[in-house]
Write a protein that holds these residues in place. Structure first.
Motif, PDB file in Angstrom:
ATOM      1  N   VAL A   9      76.763 -37.092   1.982  1.00  0.00           N
ATOM      2  CA  VAL A   9      78.126 -37.430   1.574  1.00  0.00           C
ATOM      3  C   VAL A   9      78.661 -38.545   2.469  1.00  0.00           C
ATOM      4  O   VAL A   9      78.518 -38.498   3.699  1.00  0.00           O
ATOM      5  N   GLY A  19      66.529 -19.671  17.991  1.00  0.00           N
ATOM      6  CA  GLY A  19      65.854 -18.570  18.687  1.00  0.00           C
ATOM      7  C   GLY A  19      64.377 -18.861  18.899  1.00  0.00           C
ATOM      8  O   GLY A  19      63.539 -17.962  18.728  1.00  0.00           O
ATOM      9  N   GLU A  61      80.537 -24.349  12.172  1.00  0.00           N
ATOM     10  CA  GLU A  61      80.665 -25.033  13.468  1.00  0.00           C
ATOM     11  C   GLU A  61      81.606 -26.237  13.448  1.00  0.00           C
ATOM     12  O   GLU A  61      81.966 -26.753  14.504  1.00  0.00           O
ATOM     13  N   PHE A 112      75.612 -17.886  14.811  1.00  0.00           N
ATOM     14  CA  PHE A 112      75.282 -17.585  13.409  1.00  0.00           C
ATOM     15  C   PHE A 112      76.266 -16.574  12.835  1.00  0.00           C
ATOM     16  O   PHE A 112      76.668 -16.680  11.693  1.00  0.00           O
ATOM     17  N   GLY A 160      73.172 -14.973  19.223  1.00  0.00           N
ATOM     18  CA  GLY A 160      73.353 -14.729  17.786  1.00  0.00           C
ATOM     19  C   GLY A 160      74.807 -14.854  17.357  1.00  0.00           C
ATOM     20  O   GLY A 160      75.140 -14.652  16.193  1.00  0.00           O
ATOM     21  N   GLU A 186      72.879 -26.713  21.832  1.00  0.00           N
ATOM     22  CA  GLU A 186      72.711 -25.782  20.703  1.00  0.00           C
ATOM     23  C   GLU A 186      73.963 -25.701  19.854  1.00  0.00           C
ATOM     24  O   GLU A 186      73.913 -25.284  18.701  1.00  0.00           O
ATOM     25  N   ASP A 231      73.466 -31.529   0.643  1.00  0.00           N
ATOM     26  CA  ASP A 231      73.033 -31.682   2.035  1.00  0.00           C
ATOM     27  C   ASP A 231      72.257 -32.985   2.205  1.00  0.00           C
ATOM     28  O   ASP A 231      71.418 -33.333   1.365  1.00  0.00           O
ATOM     29  N   GLY A 232      72.551 -33.671   3.287  1.00  0.00           N
ATOM     30  CA  GLY A 232      71.917 -34.960   3.537  1.00  0.00           C
ATOM     31  C   GLY A 232      70.478 -34.842   4.014  1.00  0.00           C
ATOM     32  O   GLY A 232      69.718 -35.820   3.968  1.00  0.00           O
ATOM     33  N   ASN A 247      67.660 -15.908  15.854  1.00  0.00           N
ATOM     34  CA  ASN A 247      68.472 -14.786  16.358  1.00  0.00           C
ATOM     35  C   ASN A 247      69.721 -14.709  15.458  1.00  0.00           C
ATOM     36  O   ASN A 247      70.727 -15.317  15.738  1.00  0.00           O
ATOM     37  N   GLY A 271      70.948 -33.632  10.933  1.00  0.00           N
ATOM     38  CA  GLY A 271      71.916 -34.079   9.927  1.00  0.00           C
ATOM     39  C   GLY A 271      73.344 -33.740  10.295  1.00  0.00           C
ATOM     40  O   GLY A 271      74.287 -34.249   9.693  1.00  0.00           O
ATOM     41  N   SER A 272      73.528 -32.889  11.316  1.00  0.00           N
ATOM     42  CA  SER A 272      74.885 -32.532  11.746  1.00  0.00           C
ATOM     43  C   SER A 272      75.295 -33.528  12.829  1.00  0.00           C
ATOM     44  O   SER A 272      75.005 -33.329  14.000  1.00  0.00           O
ATOM     45  N   LYS A 311      68.318 -26.059  11.348  1.00  0.00           N
ATOM     46  CA  LYS A 311      68.803 -25.317  12.525  1.00  0.00           C
ATOM     47  C   LYS A 311      68.421 -23.851  12.458  1.00  0.00           C
ATOM     48  O   LYS A 311      68.208 -23.212  13.479  1.00  0.00           O
ATOM     49  N   ALA A 366      76.347 -21.648   7.420  1.00  0.00           N
ATOM     50  CA  ALA A 366      77.673 -21.358   6.849  1.00  0.00           C
ATOM     51  C   ALA A 366      77.723 -21.731   5.367  1.00  0.00           C
ATOM     52  O   ALA A 366      78.237 -20.969   4.540  1.00  0.00           O
TER      53      ALA A 366
HETATM   54  C1  LIG Z   1      68.030 -25.489  18.992  1.00  0.00           C
HETATM   55  C2  LIG Z   1      69.101 -24.570  18.488  1.00  0.00           C
HETATM   56  C3  LIG Z   1      68.886 -23.199  18.524  1.00  0.00           C
HETATM   57  C4  LIG Z   1      69.896 -22.325  18.097  1.00  0.00           C
HETATM   58  N1  LIG Z   1      69.664 -20.978  18.113  1.00  0.00           N
HETATM   59  C5  LIG Z   1      70.609 -20.131  17.685  1.00  0.00           C
HETATM   60  C6  LIG Z   1      70.361 -18.733  17.599  1.00  0.00           C
HETATM   61  O1  LIG Z   1      69.242 -18.275  17.827  1.00  0.00           O
HETATM   62  N2  LIG Z   1      71.391 -17.920  17.215  1.00  0.00           N
HETATM   63  C7  LIG Z   1      72.635 -18.405  16.889  1.00  0.00           C
HETATM   64  O2  LIG Z   1      73.525 -17.623  16.575  1.00  0.00           O
HETATM   65  N3  LIG Z   1      72.865 -19.728  16.902  1.00  0.00           N
HETATM   66  C8  LIG Z   1      71.897 -20.597  17.265  1.00  0.00           C
HETATM   67  N4  LIG Z   1      72.134 -21.939  17.244  1.00  0.00           N
HETATM   68  C9  LIG Z   1      73.448 -22.412  16.761  1.00  0.00           C
HETATM   69  C10 LIG Z   1      73.476 -22.327  15.221  1.00  0.00           C
HETATM   70  O3  LIG Z   1      72.296 -22.899  14.722  1.00  0.00           O
HETATM   71  C11 LIG Z   1      74.688 -23.092  14.660  1.00  0.00           C
HETATM   72  O4  LIG Z   1      75.872 -22.668  15.288  1.00  0.00           O
HETATM   73  C12 LIG Z   1      74.796 -22.877  13.169  1.00  0.00           C
HETATM   74  O5  LIG Z   1      73.610 -23.312  12.543  1.00  0.00           O
HETATM   75  C13 LIG Z   1      75.986 -23.654  12.598  1.00  0.00           C
HETATM   76  O6  LIG Z   1      75.948 -23.516  11.204  1.00  0.00           O
HETATM   77  P1  LIG Z   1      76.750 -24.518  10.269  1.00  0.00           P
HETATM   78  O7  LIG Z   1      76.320 -24.192   8.888  1.00  0.00           O
HETATM   79  O8  LIG Z   1      78.183 -24.496  10.602  1.00  0.00           O
HETATM   80  O9  LIG Z   1      76.241 -25.971  10.669  1.00  0.00           O
HETATM   81  P2  LIG Z   1      74.779 -26.598  10.576  1.00  0.00           P
HETATM   82  O10 LIG Z   1      73.735 -25.586  10.687  1.00  0.00           O
HETATM   83  O11 LIG Z   1      74.789 -27.716  11.565  1.00  0.00           O
HETATM   84  O12 LIG Z   1      74.704 -27.163   9.095  1.00  0.00           O
HETATM   85  C14 LIG Z   1      75.436 -28.285   8.670  1.00  0.00           C
HETATM   86  C15 LIG Z   1      74.719 -28.911   7.505  1.00  0.00           C
HETATM   87  O13 LIG Z   1      75.544 -29.963   7.008  1.00  0.00           O
HETATM   88  C16 LIG Z   1      74.735 -31.058   6.660  1.00  0.00           C
HETATM   89  N5  LIG Z   1      75.563 -32.263   6.722  1.00  0.00           N
HETATM   90  C17 LIG Z   1      76.231 -32.766   7.774  1.00  0.00           C
HETATM   91  N6  LIG Z   1      76.863 -33.903   7.426  1.00  0.00           N
HETATM   92  C18 LIG Z   1      76.582 -34.098   6.107  1.00  0.00           C
HETATM   93  C19 LIG Z   1      76.949 -35.113   5.169  1.00  0.00           C
HETATM   94  N7  LIG Z   1      77.715 -36.154   5.507  1.00  0.00           N
HETATM   95  N8  LIG Z   1      76.480 -35.007   3.890  1.00  0.00           N
HETATM   96  C20 LIG Z   1      75.692 -33.953   3.527  1.00  0.00           C
HETATM   97  N9  LIG Z   1      75.310 -32.988   4.377  1.00  0.00           N
HETATM   98  C21 LIG Z   1      75.762 -33.057   5.653  1.00  0.00           C
HETATM   99  C22 LIG Z   1      73.618 -31.060   7.700  1.00  0.00           C
HETATM  100  O14 LIG Z   1      72.482 -31.726   7.213  1.00  0.00           O
HETATM  101  C23 LIG Z   1      73.394 -29.559   7.899  1.00  0.00           C
HETATM  102  O15 LIG Z   1      72.383 -29.071   7.070  1.00  0.00           O
HETATM  103  C24 LIG Z   1      71.144 -22.834  17.623  1.00  0.00           C
HETATM  104  C25 LIG Z   1      71.316 -24.215  17.549  1.00  0.00           C
HETATM  105  C26 LIG Z   1      70.324 -25.075  17.969  1.00  0.00           C
HETATM  106  C27 LIG Z   1      70.558 -26.562  17.880  1.00  0.00           C
END
Ligand SMILES: Cc1cc2nc3c(=O)[nH]c(=O)nc-3n(C[C@H](O)[C@H](O)[C@H](O)COP(=O)(O)OP(=O)(O)OC[C@H]3O[C@@H](n4cnc5c(N)ncnc54)[C@H](O)[C@@H]3O)c2cc1C
Length: 441
Positions: A152, A66, A402, A415, A412, A373, A53-54, A71, A192-193, A61, A28
């Motif tokens: 952060v 996938g 998320e 994502f 998918g 996940e 990012d931490g 995916n 990190g999440s 992720k 995101a």
């Molecule tokens: C094993 C696994 C497989 C998956 N496969 C799929 C798939 O194939 N298809 C799909 O659609 N979804 C999949 N998902 C779900 C998908 O990865 C997540 O829903 C998506 O990555 C969420 O994106 P996001 O950017 O909201 O959060 P995240 O990807 O969790 O990113 C959050 C970021 O914030 C950073 N952060 C958190 N707190 C702090 C802080 N205090 N200071 C600085 N940085 C910080 C973290 O380090 C991280 O990099 C999967 C998840 C997992 C765990």
């Protein structure tokens, strides 16, 4: 005259240097950084966009997703593929950046996608690194800074700016005009999440749902259903249902299920886990029910058994199920697998029908966020405006991905939520800069 005015406005905007800080460089956050930068460029706005990012290495992720192939979306994304917030609200965000927009976006970045039979979209390289590299390269091209590891610790709101402090003393605090919380949920915390974003959101005036729990998570079976563990390694396409204590069907998914040394996993189980865990919290009598031959009803199966004649029960089951599973089901029903169909007593036949088509499995617990996940629950979507993803609790703040109370099923969809909400926010941030400039002019 008009030209001079436009020119003056353009240079005025160029002079207005704004700091936009996106906390979290996951799917995101990266998308939001790219879309904010593209919009600012198109509008001639001068903005410094920084992703914090931490993690030592960003995109963990994306890389594990996938099974390492990522995916990225699904060929058809509908609001009913999601849970949590109201589907109408989710629909508005998904509509603003559809799965087709995602496909076009990645193709423009040079990531060709392919559709698999399940409808899931993957890069043709079958490598998640292709997806991550494309996003990072696009950030570089647009001048979006990625600072990591920069964890952060606090986000404070002052009159017209935010102050972001690191949890590491070596990093100086950062001031920002606009802040995006893209810190994800709590699934796979080693990436990190770990839920820190909920703390930031609450401090600034948001709330979180009463319950935040793992979704798309494997399930550990209770000792009383331990025969399932003996089937470790066996996978089958099954129908899984959640039944309330009164027998009402609350959810149903048909997909592959994998028996493991602890219990149940595989896409079907991950999908149903969210509904099982949610229902279980309100009703301890909730049960997970498996139909091992998903397309056949109990009645039909019963009739088939009655017509077996000399054929053995095990032989008949083996036509549809792996041998080890067929034998285990016979044993659980108290039947000698080699006995011919005509020798089955009514009680044994009924017991087998029940086990094969309505097999209630007792679940001890889920495997927790470490193996989940995605996160169910979070900041209520009603606390942001879905046309912008802007916070309703605090000006100049956006929430995406998320961290919000939106979780999708396997395929998918999660994502897609990240790409769509990140895009909506990015466009809105750029517009907010224009609005601020015109108010000042
Ligand atoms: C094993 C696994 C497989 C998956 N496969 C799929 C798939 O194939 N298809 C799909 O659609 N979804 C999949 N998902 C779900 C998908 O990865 C997540 O829903 C998506 O990555 C969420 O994106 P996001 O950017 O909201 O959060 P995240 O990807 O969790 O990113 C959050 C970021 O914030 C950073 N952060 C958190 N707190 C702090 C802080 N205090 N200071 C600085 N940085 C910080 C973290 O380090 C991280 O990099 C999967 C998840 C997992 C765990």
């Amino acid at each position: 005259m008009l030209g001079t005015l436009l020119c003056a406005l353009f240079f005025h905007r160029m002079k207005q240097h704004r700091d936009i800080v996106i906390i979290g460089a996951g799917a995101a956050g990266l998308m939001c950084g790219i879309m904010t930068a593209r919009e600012c460029l198109a509008m001639g706005l001068d903005a410094r966009i920084t992703l914090l990012d931490g993690a030592k290495k960003i995109g963990a992720k994306i890389l594990v997703a996938g099974g390492g192939r990522c995916n990225v979306t699904h060929h058809k994304v509908l609001p009913k593929d999601y849970a949590g917030a109201s589907r109408n609200a989710i629909k508005k965000v998904l509509k603003a950046f559809s799965e087709h927009d995602t496909m076009r976006f990645f193709e423009e970045l040079g990531v060709e996608l392919k559709q698999e039979d399940t409808g899931k979209m993957f890069p043709v390289t079958d490598s998640a690194q292709t997806v991550l590299s494309a996003l990072i390269d696009e950030c570089d091209r647009l001048g979006v800074m990625i600072r990591n590891p920069w964890r952060v610790g606090t986000v404070k709101r002052y009159a017209d700016r935010f102050e972001i402090e690191s949890s590491d003393d070596r990093n100086e605090p950062i001031l920002a005009d606009r802040v995006v919380l893209a810190t994800g949920g709590m699934a796979l915390p080693r990436t990190g999440s770990d839920g820190a974003g909920y703390r930031f959101a609450k401090f600034i005036g948001h709330s979180t749902t009463e319950r935040i729990f793992p979704s798309l998570v494997p399930l550990v079976v209770d000792e009383r259903s331990s025969w399932i563990r003996e089937l470790s390694g066996i996978s089958a396409r099954v129908n899984l249902q959640v039944h309330s204590g009164t027998g009402k069907r609350l959810a149903s998914f048909t997909n592959e299920m994998l028996c493991t040394h602890f219990g149940l996993s595989g896409p079907g189980v991950l999908d149903i886990s969210r509904w099982y865990l949610d229902a279980k919290d309100n009703d301890p009598e909730v049960s997970l029910v498996i139909n091992w031959i998903d397309d056949v009803s109990g009645e039909v199966f019963d009739q088939e058994l009655q017509g077996l004649g000399k054929r053995t029960v095990a032989g008949f089951l083996r036509e549809r199920l792996p041998e080890r599973l067929a034998r285990a089901l016979c044993e659980q029903a108290g039947i000698d697998p080699s006995s011919p169909g005509h020798a089955l007593t009514r009680e044994h036949r009924k017991a087998l029908v029940q086990l094969v088509t309505q097999c209630a499995i007792l679940i001890e617990r889920d495997r927790g966020f470490t193996f989940a996940e995605v996160t169910a629950g979070g900041v209520p979507l009603s606390e942001v405006a879905t046309s912008t993803m802007m916070s309703r609790a605090c000006d100049d703040l956006w929430l995406i991905g998320e961290i919000l109370d939106v979780d999708g099923r396997i395929g998918g969809f999660n994502f897609q939520w990240a790409w769509a909400s990140g895009t909506v926010a990015g466009r809105s941030i750029a517009r907010s800069l224009v609005d601020a400039d015109s108010n000042q002019a």
